[in-house]
Design a protein around this motif. Structure first.
Motif, PDB file in Angstrom:
ATOM      1  N   SER A 301      -7.672   8.461  -2.286  1.00 17.53           N
ATOM      2  CA  SER A 301      -7.006   8.597  -3.578  1.00 17.53           C
ATOM      3  C   SER A 301      -5.721   7.782  -3.624  1.00 17.53           C
ATOM      4  O   SER A 301      -5.447   7.073  -4.600  1.00 17.53           O
ATOM      5  CB  SER A 301      -6.707  10.078  -3.850  1.00 17.53           C
ATOM      6  N   ALA A 302      -4.932   7.852  -2.558  1.00 13.43           N
ATOM      7  CA  ALA A 302      -3.664   7.121  -2.524  1.00 13.43           C
ATOM      8  C   ALA A 302      -3.884   5.613  -2.516  1.00 13.43           C
ATOM      9  O   ALA A 302      -3.262   4.879  -3.297  1.00 13.43           O
ATOM     10  CB  ALA A 302      -2.866   7.545  -1.289  1.00 13.43           C
ATOM     11  N   TYR A 303      -4.768   5.153  -1.653  1.00 11.17           N
ATOM     12  CA  TYR A 303      -4.983   3.713  -1.547  1.00 11.17           C
ATOM     13  C   TYR A 303      -5.676   3.148  -2.787  1.00 11.17           C
ATOM     14  O   TYR A 303      -5.424   2.010  -3.186  1.00 11.17           O
ATOM     15  CB  TYR A 303      -5.799   3.382  -0.299  1.00 11.17           C
ATOM     16  N   CYS A 304      -6.542   3.934  -3.387  1.00 12.63           N
ATOM     17  CA  CYS A 304      -7.213   3.481  -4.613  1.00 12.63           C
ATOM     18  C   CYS A 304      -6.196   3.203  -5.712  1.00 12.63           C
ATOM     19  O   CYS A 304      -6.267   2.176  -6.397  1.00 12.63           O
ATOM     20  CB  CYS A 304      -8.225   4.534  -5.070  1.00 12.63           C
ATOM     21  N   SER A 305      -5.237   4.097  -5.879  1.00  7.18           N
ATOM     22  CA  SER A 305      -4.236   3.889  -6.929  1.00  7.18           C
ATOM     23  C   SER A 305      -3.379   2.665  -6.636  1.00  7.18           C
ATOM     24  O   SER A 305      -2.987   1.934  -7.559  1.00  7.18           O
ATOM     25  CB  SER A 305      -3.357   5.133  -7.074  1.00  7.18           C
ATOM     26  N   ARG A 306      -3.120   2.391  -5.369  1.00  5.14           N
ATOM     27  CA  ARG A 306      -2.332   1.213  -5.003  1.00  5.14           C
ATOM     28  C   ARG A 306      -3.130  -0.069  -5.212  1.00  5.14           C
ATOM     29  O   ARG A 306      -2.585  -1.080  -5.663  1.00  5.14           O
ATOM     30  CB  ARG A 306      -1.848   1.344  -3.555  1.00  5.14           C
ATOM     31  N   ARG A 307      -4.415  -0.027  -4.865  1.00  2.00           N
ATOM     32  CA  ARG A 307      -5.267  -1.186  -5.164  1.00  2.00           C
ATOM     33  C   ARG A 307      -5.264  -1.479  -6.648  1.00  2.00           C
ATOM     34  O   ARG A 307      -5.121  -2.641  -7.077  1.00  2.00           O
ATOM     35  CB  ARG A 307      -6.698  -0.920  -4.697  1.00  2.00           C
ATOM     36  N   ASP A 308      -5.439  -0.438  -7.464  1.00  2.00           N
ATOM     37  CA  ASP A 308      -5.465  -0.627  -8.913  1.00  2.00           C
ATOM     38  C   ASP A 308      -4.143  -1.191  -9.421  1.00  2.00           C
ATOM     39  O   ASP A 308      -4.118  -2.045 -10.317  1.00  2.00           O
ATOM     40  CB  ASP A 308      -5.778   0.696  -9.613  1.00  2.00           C
ATOM     41  N   ALA A 309      -3.038  -0.723  -8.841  1.00  2.00           N
ATOM     42  CA  ALA A 309      -1.730  -1.235  -9.249  1.00  2.00           C
ATOM     43  C   ALA A 309      -1.589  -2.714  -8.908  1.00  2.00           C
ATOM     44  O   ALA A 309      -1.049  -3.497  -9.699  1.00  2.00           O
ATOM     45  CB  ALA A 309      -0.623  -0.425  -8.568  1.00  2.00           C
ATOM     46  N   MET A 310      -2.092  -3.119  -7.735  1.00  2.00           N
ATOM     47  CA  MET A 310      -1.981  -4.524  -7.357  1.00  2.00           C
ATOM     48  C   MET A 310      -2.885  -5.400  -8.217  1.00  2.00           C
ATOM     49  O   MET A 310      -2.483  -6.485  -8.657  1.00  2.00           O
ATOM     50  CB  MET A 310      -2.298  -4.710  -5.870  1.00  2.00           C
ATOM     51  N   LEU A 311      -4.098  -4.950  -8.482  1.00  2.00           N
ATOM     52  CA  LEU A 311      -4.984  -5.735  -9.341  1.00  2.00           C
ATOM     53  C   LEU A 311      -4.400  -5.882 -10.739  1.00  2.00           C
ATOM     54  O   LEU A 311      -4.468  -6.971 -11.341  1.00  2.00           O
ATOM     55  CB  LEU A 311      -6.364  -5.077  -9.408  1.00  2.00           C
ATOM     56  N   ALA A 312      -3.810  -4.822 -11.273  1.00  2.00           N
ATOM     57  CA  ALA A 312      -3.194  -4.896 -12.594  1.00  2.00           C
ATOM     58  C   ALA A 312      -2.011  -5.871 -12.588  1.00  2.00           C
ATOM     59  O   ALA A 312      -1.828  -6.658 -13.529  1.00  2.00           O
ATOM     60  CB  ALA A 312      -2.738  -3.511 -13.035  1.00  2.00           C
ATOM     61  N   ALA A 313      -1.224  -5.829 -11.513  1.00  2.00           N
ATOM     62  CA  ALA A 313      -0.082  -6.733 -11.421  1.00  2.00           C
ATOM     63  C   ALA A 313      -0.532  -8.182 -11.282  1.00  2.00           C
ATOM     64  O   ALA A 313       0.072  -9.090 -11.872  1.00  2.00           O
ATOM     65  CB  ALA A 313       0.797  -6.332 -10.232  1.00  2.00           C
ATOM     66  N   ASP A 382       4.166   1.438  -2.648  1.00  2.00           N
ATOM     67  CA  ASP A 382       3.936   2.242  -3.843  1.00  2.00           C
ATOM     68  C   ASP A 382       3.767   1.346  -5.070  1.00  2.00           C
ATOM     69  O   ASP A 382       4.065   0.147  -5.038  1.00  2.00           O
ATOM     70  CB  ASP A 382       5.073   3.239  -4.056  1.00  2.00           C
ATOM     71  N   ALA A 383       3.311   1.944  -6.165  1.00  2.00           N
ATOM     72  CA  ALA A 383       2.940   1.173  -7.353  1.00  2.00           C
ATOM     73  C   ALA A 383       4.113   0.382  -7.930  1.00  2.00           C
ATOM     74  O   ALA A 383       3.956  -0.780  -8.333  1.00  2.00           O
ATOM     75  CB  ALA A 383       2.362   2.116  -8.412  1.00  2.00           C
ATOM     76  N   ASP A 384       5.303   0.985  -7.982  1.00  2.00           N
ATOM     77  CA  ASP A 384       6.448   0.275  -8.546  1.00  2.00           C
ATOM     78  C   ASP A 384       6.834  -0.924  -7.689  1.00  2.00           C
ATOM     79  O   ASP A 384       7.162  -1.998  -8.217  1.00  2.00           O
ATOM     80  CB  ASP A 384       7.642   1.233  -8.669  1.00  2.00           C
ATOM     81  N   THR A 385       6.803  -0.753  -6.382  1.00  2.00           N
ATOM     82  CA  THR A 385       7.146  -1.859  -5.488  1.00  2.00           C
ATOM     83  C   THR A 385       6.091  -2.953  -5.552  1.00  2.00           C
ATOM     84  O   THR A 385       6.414  -4.146  -5.485  1.00  2.00           O
ATOM     85  CB  THR A 385       7.302  -1.347  -4.046  1.00  2.00           C
ATOM     86  N   ILE A 386       4.822  -2.558  -5.677  1.00  2.00           N
ATOM     87  CA  ILE A 386       3.755  -3.543  -5.843  1.00  2.00           C
ATOM     88  C   ILE A 386       4.000  -4.378  -7.094  1.00  2.00           C
ATOM     89  O   ILE A 386       3.911  -5.610  -7.072  1.00  2.00           O
ATOM     90  CB  ILE A 386       2.383  -2.842  -5.918  1.00  2.00           C
ATOM     91  N   ALA A 387       4.319  -3.729  -8.186  1.00  2.00           N
ATOM     92  CA  ALA A 387       4.558  -4.453  -9.444  1.00  2.00           C
ATOM     93  C   ALA A 387       5.708  -5.440  -9.298  1.00  2.00           C
ATOM     94  O   ALA A 387       5.618  -6.595  -9.739  1.00  2.00           O
ATOM     95  CB  ALA A 387       4.838  -3.458 -10.567  1.00  2.00           C
ATOM     96  N   GLU A 388       6.788  -5.010  -8.657  1.00  2.00           N
ATOM     97  CA  GLU A 388       7.938  -5.894  -8.462  1.00  2.00           C
ATOM     98  C   GLU A 388       7.587  -7.051  -7.530  1.00  2.00           C
ATOM     99  O   GLU A 388       7.915  -8.226  -7.807  1.00  2.00           O
ATOM    100  CB  GLU A 388       9.114  -5.107  -7.901  1.00  2.00           C
ATOM    101  N   GLY A 389       6.893  -6.753  -6.421  1.00  2.00           N
ATOM    102  CA  GLY A 389       6.551  -7.803  -5.470  1.00  2.00           C
ATOM    103  C   GLY A 389       5.606  -8.839  -6.049  1.00  2.00           C
ATOM    104  O   GLY A 389       5.775 -10.044  -5.825  1.00  2.00           O
ATOM    105  N   ILE A 390       4.610  -8.413  -6.792  1.00  2.00           N
ATOM    106  CA  ILE A 390       3.657  -9.359  -7.384  1.00  2.00           C
ATOM    107  C   ILE A 390       4.324 -10.163  -8.496  1.00  2.00           C
ATOM    108  O   ILE A 390       4.002 -11.350  -8.690  1.00  2.00           O
ATOM    109  CB  ILE A 390       2.413  -8.624  -7.899  1.00  2.00           C
ATOM    110  N   THR A 391       5.259  -9.558  -9.219  1.00  2.00           N
ATOM    111  CA  THR A 391       6.018 -10.317 -10.215  1.00  2.00           C
ATOM    112  C   THR A 391       6.766 -11.462  -9.545  1.00  2.00           C
ATOM    113  O   THR A 391       6.732 -12.613 -10.014  1.00  2.00           O
ATOM    114  CB  THR A 391       7.018  -9.394 -10.940  1.00  2.00           C
ATOM    115  N   ARG A 392       7.439 -11.157  -8.437  1.00  2.00           N
ATOM    116  CA  ARG A 392       8.160 -12.204  -7.711  1.00  2.00           C
ATOM    117  C   ARG A 392       7.211 -13.262  -7.164  1.00  2.00           C
ATOM    118  O   ARG A 392       7.476 -14.478  -7.253  1.00  2.00           O
ATOM    119  CB  ARG A 392       8.941 -11.583  -6.547  1.00  2.00           C
TER     120      ARG A 392
END
Length: 401
Positions: A301-313, A382-392
């Motif tokens: 469950s945890a990793y799935c949500s992180r994968r989804d966050a990275m794909l969205a980013a 986590d999802a917020d850090t993923i979003a920031e990292g992929i933005t950069r």
């Protein structure tokens, strides 16, 4: 002393793991790291392991926990694995199981068991860097293996002399580094090719439990048993691990294979480290027996949500000309950039300006190609850090393109 003059020729093919070096960056708090493909320590069942180890050391089995043990491994743990393999469609018995110090040791032992200098190993292109590191010590020749195509089996043996083709190595579920999964037809072609060449198949199943969506596929070993009737008639060697599900630091993995293979691997184990740590095996057996399924569901469950966050980013921030995989499980997403973008240089700029770490893709190719590829891991962020990292990272790649 000039050590170089007395070193074995195999040392010329040994080099530091780029991933292990990048893991040192995790100590720098301002780095957003998508580099290390490692589990999130916040998800480890630490209390369960504390209780299991305390119980082992304070109860009647304390002497056993601290004593030398048999090379094959702790019997209750091997019995648990027999049950788990049965659930995967692999009927077997305790004698078909060897406990190893992580599946990495299994890869090293299998290379030692089968490879002579000049022999050919068929590997994915790209493939797991740790497998190349393990096999390199035995001086093989690598040939690209393409089970997704109908390549004639005999073509893999071209140029193999004076050695011969010995095995095909693949991670068939959510592979490291690409995240790709081999479909059912490709798994059957893998077996067809192995039979035609009379070679072994090494099935690296480190990520098999980490499926987040899509239909589960039977392991290659299960498919071969369906063909041959029993495990002892099979050429497939299944390498499993508790590192991605329970705890990597305890270094407990296993091999499931025909008894003839296990017997030979036991001899290597006896010569290598005698046996894996008994206390660790006892703790793994206790925790796996009590809560394996529930814990795996939690981390899925945890990793799935992180994968989804990275794909969205990635969808939102990657520039045109960049493509990536969309894995159904595991820990990795694989990016392919335009051919002129070298990801080694890109990483240097990323660390200097954007403070984002990733693994350049060339390290996963036996021939050092793939200079325009990179691997991202989402398991520790986590999802917020993923979003920031992929933005950069998207900003950096856009400037490089």
């Amino acid at each position: 002393m000039d050590w170089q003059q007395i070193l074995a020729t195999r040392t010329q093919r040994m080099s530091a793991s780029e991933i292990r070096e990048l893991l040192k960056l995790l100590d720098q708090p301002d780095i957003i790291s998508f580099a290390g493909g490692i589990p999130d320590p916040d998800l480890f069942p630490a209390q369960a392991f504390s209780d299991a180890m305390s119980g082992a050391l304070s109860g009647p089995k304390a002497g056993e926990a601290l004593q030398y043990s048999v090379s094959e491994g702790y019997a209750p743990l091997r019995d648990w694995i027999v049950g788990e393999m049965g659930r995967l469609g692999v009927p077997c018995v305790r004698d078909n199981i060897l406990i190893t110090s992580g599946s990495q040791q299994a890869l090293d032992y299998l290379g030692k068991l089968m490879l002579s200098p000049g022999d050919t190993a068929l590997v994915g292109w790209p493939t797991y860097l740790g497998a190349l590191g393990a096999f390199n010590a035995y001086e093989p020749r690598y040939v690209r293996f393409d089970p997704d195509t109908n390549r004639p089996p005999e073509s893999y043996a071209e140029g193999a002399e004076p050695g011969r083709v010995k095995f095909a190595y693949l991670s068939v579920d959510f592979a490291n580094p690409t995240g790709r999964t081999l479909d059912a037809a490709a798994r059957e072609r893998l077996l067809d090719t192995a039979e035609a060449l009379d070679i072994a198949v090494i099935e690296d199943a480190a990520y098999q439990s980490l499926r987040y969506d899509g239909e589960a596929l039977a392991p290659v070993l299960a498919r071969e048993i369906a063909r041959r009737g029993e495990i002892d008639a099979c050429r497939t060697i299944y390498c499993g691990s508790f590192s991605k599900t329970l705890a990597p630091g305890l270094r407990v993995g296993w091999v499931c294979a025909a008894r003839e293979v296990i017997d030979r691997l036991v001899l290597l184990k006896q010569a290598g480290d005698l046996h894996s740590a008994t206390l660790n095996q006892m703790a793994i057996a206790e925790v796996a027996g009590a809560e394996f399924d529930a814990h795996v569901e939690k981390i899925r469950s945890a990793y799935c949500s992180r994968r989804d966050a990275m794909l969205a980013a990635l969808d939102a921030h990657m520039p045109e000309g960049v493509s990536w995989t969309r894995p159904e499980g595991g820990m990795f997403i694989w990016l392919t950039l335009p051919a002129h973008v070298a990801t080694v240089a890109l990483l240097e700029r990323s660390l200097e300006t954007e403070r984002v770490a990733f693994v350049p893709g060339h390290a996963f190719y036996a021939d050092g190609s793939g200079q325009n590829t990179l691997r991202l891991s989402f398991s520790r962020t986590d999802a917020d850090t993923i979003a920031e990292g992929i933005t950069r990272l998207g900003r950096l790649i856009a400037a490089a393109i």
